[in-house]
Design an enzyme around this catalytic site. Structure first.
Site, mmCIF file in Angstrom:
data_model
loop_
_atom_site.group_PDB
_atom_site.id
_atom_site.type_symbol
_atom_site.label_atom_id
_atom_site.label_comp_id
_atom_site.label_asym_id
_atom_site.label_seq_id
_atom_site.Cartn_x
_atom_site.Cartn_y
_atom_site.Cartn_z
ATOM 1 N N ASP A 135 0.822 -1.205 0.000
ATOM 2 C CA ASP A 135 0.000 0.000 0.000
ATOM 3 C C ASP A 135 0.862 1.264 0.000
ATOM 4 O OD1 ASP A 135 -2.253 -1.638 0.194
ATOM 5 O OD2 ASP A 135 -2.121 -1.667 2.377
ATOM 6 N N MET A 136 0.251 2.358 -0.401
ATOM 7 C CA MET A 136 0.955 3.640 -0.480
ATOM 8 C C MET A 136 1.653 3.978 0.839
ATOM 9 S SD MET A 136 -0.530 7.447 -1.416
ATOM 10 C CE MET A 136 -1.415 7.707 0.132
#
Length: 302
Positions: A135-136
């Site tokens: 994820d970011m």
């Protein structure tokens, strides 16, 4: 260009194996890749292109070239921390806050843009294949394949359970069990929302964890190992047992005072190398924000 080679053995010659059979026997290529190699005439005997029906002699050198491919992202000067690199793989320690590839909401300043610039700087050209995804706002090991064979090899290993992935997480609350297995199916409770959750109709999902350190002030440092690879799996499973990852606003921790993103880091990855099949072990050190967070919490206890 990546190449694979094999010297035709006495047994190969005795069996009168054609080139296409030798490729199947000695190279673990997917059927899709074999088809592309055939269409692009990338099979050679002693340096000369040959058809698949040709039967080589003992001592002949069979050589396969992988197709040349490239990606089309805009190069950007975004720093990347390279952990490992060879002809097949590029592994980076992704910083938090960076999206892996361009999306509707993040069209630039992504890892894909950074790797495109890195290729220009290092005089390389390959198609960017993100083999694993994080994820970011998760930091840590991000694996890229430089060819389809590397990607196929990893995906086969992941499907057969031969990939080991370990994350470090700092969670809310004191986790009582020193080690435990969370076996709970993950799906989408509401198909209109991006959040995942434990649902009866979800896909089988297993996470192992063990406690690394408990803090009297009310936090626990964990090591979490993925046995399956569902979207947001560790975040969902830890929230499910009542220990939301610190800073994970998406799954309920609205307090962003200690850290501005989920305190989750992809720290360890092991699998067989796609070419020599030796076990490759990769590690990414804890990022500064999680180091500072841990020290800050330790000081709370004093």
């Amino acid at each position: 260009m990546k190449k694979f080679s094999h010297i035709v053995t006495e047994d190969d010659a005795r069996e009168k194996l054609p080139v296409r059979r030798l490729i199947r026997r000695y190279f673990n290529f997917s059927s899709r890749l074999r088809g592309k190699i055939k269409r692009e005439n990338l099979v050679f005997i002693n340096g000369k292109p040959v058809a698949g029906w040709i039967v080589p002699k003992q001592g002949d050198v069979l050589e396969i070239h992988l197709p040349k491919e490239r990606s089309f992202f805009e190069p950007e000067d975004v720093p990347i921390d390279v952990i490992f690199e060879d002809e097949d793989l590029l592994v980076i320690n992704k910083a938090p806050g960076i999206v892996v590839h361009p999306t509707y909401g993040y069209k630039e300043h992504t890892v894909a843009n950074a790797v495109t610039k890195y290729m220009l700087d290092t005089n390389q050209e390959f198609k960017i294949r993100f083999i694993n995804r994080i994820d970011m706002d998760t930091s840590g090991l991000l694996l890229l394949g430089k060819n389809s064979h590397a990607q196929d090899s990893y995906m086969k290993q992941q499907k057969s359970g031969d990939v080991k992935k370990i994350y470090i997480a700092l969670v809310k609350g004191i986790v009582k069990s020193d080690a435990e297995i969370i076996d709970a199916p993950i799906g989408k409770p509401d198909i209109t929302k991006a959040q995942r959750g434990v649902t009866p109709e979800g896909k089988p999902s297993i996470t192992r964890y063990k406690v690394l350190e408990r803090f009297d002030y009310g936090y626990t440092l964990l090591e979490a190992e993925l046995q399956t690879g569902r979207t947001h799996q560790i975040r969902v499973h830890l929230d499910y047992i009542g220990h939301t990852i610190l800073g994970d606003e998406f799954y309920g921790d609205k307090n962003q005072d200690l850290i501005s993103r989920q305190a989750l880091h992809a720290a360890y990855l092991s699998f067989k190398h796609p070419t020599d099949e030796k076990i490759l072990e990769l590690r990414a050190p804890l990022p500064d924000d999680m180091k500072k967070l841990t020290e800050k919490i330790r000081k709370m206890n004093t």
